[in-house]
Design a protein around this motif. Structure first.
Motif, PDB file in Angstrom:
ATOM      1  N   ALA A 167       0.829  -1.187   0.000  1.00 31.37           N
ATOM      2  CA  ALA A 167       0.000   0.000   0.000  1.00 31.37           C
ATOM      3  C   ALA A 167       0.868   1.243   0.000  1.00 31.37           C
ATOM      4  O   ALA A 167       2.016   1.198   0.464  1.00 31.37           O
ATOM      5  CB  ALA A 167      -0.929  -0.002   1.216  1.00 31.37           C
ATOM      6  N   THR A 225       1.093   5.545   0.838  1.00 34.41           N
ATOM      7  CA  THR A 225       0.521   6.646   1.601  1.00 34.41           C
ATOM      8  C   THR A 225       1.364   7.897   1.456  1.00 34.41           C
ATOM      9  O   THR A 225       2.581   7.816   1.285  1.00 34.41           O
ATOM     10  CB  THR A 225       0.422   6.283   3.092  1.00 34.41           C
ATOM     11  N   TYR A 273      -3.502   4.728   4.283  1.00 33.79           N
ATOM     12  CA  TYR A 273      -3.020   4.312   2.960  1.00 33.79           C
ATOM     13  C   TYR A 273      -4.137   4.460   1.933  1.00 33.79           C
ATOM     14  O   TYR A 273      -5.201   3.868   2.080  1.00 33.79           O
ATOM     15  CB  TYR A 273      -2.509   2.875   3.004  1.00 33.79           C
ATOM     16  N   TRP A 278      -3.863   0.547  -2.759  1.00 35.08           N
ATOM     17  CA  TRP A 278      -3.617  -0.846  -2.373  1.00 35.08           C
ATOM     18  C   TRP A 278      -3.455  -1.712  -3.604  1.00 35.08           C
ATOM     19  O   TRP A 278      -4.111  -1.500  -4.628  1.00 35.08           O
ATOM     20  CB  TRP A 278      -4.793  -1.370  -1.546  1.00 35.08           C
TER      21      TRP A 278
END
Length: 123
Positions: A97, A99, A110, A113
């Motif tokens: 993921a 962020t 996050y 994905w």
């Protein structure tokens, strides 16, 4: 926008090793912190490891500390999870993921994905 594709999962005996890869596309990859999470059947998704955009800062769940290593290669837009001394309880679908909030263990931080890759550790 970041598109993430994991690979490298499989079946391994306890004590063995696997290396997961997460290939990213998108201009913001090199400025994004990255994380690995996992989800076993019937359980909630849990944090495994995270790495800062530069690779200079990492963070691990206690359950994998000393056994797993997260790294990244921004030139290849790829983040890795080296998993050693695998245990049956590591069996799960592993997700990477991305962020923009820095190194964090919170899944809600996050925004992007991957689809996940299955890791199965036999006893």
């Amino acid at each position: 926008q970041v598109l993430l594709v994991e690979s490298g999962g499989g079946l391994v005996q306890a004590g063995g090793s696997l290396r997961l890869s997460c290939a990213a596309s998108g201009r913001t990859f090199s400025r994004s912190a990255m994380g690995w999470f996992r989800q076993a059947p019937g359980k909630e998704r849990e944090f495994v490891a995270a790495i800062s955009w530069s690779g200079g800062s990492t963070y691990y769940a206690d359950s994998v500390k000393g056994r797993f290593t997260i790294s990244r290669d921004n030139a290849k837009n790829t983040v890795y999870l080296q998993m050693n001394s695998l245990k049956p309880e590591d069996t799960a679908v592993y997700y990477c993921a991305a962020t923009n909030f820095g190194v964090t263990s919170s899944p809600s931080s996050y925004a992007y994905w991957g689809q996940g890759t299955q890791v199965t550790v036999s006893s």
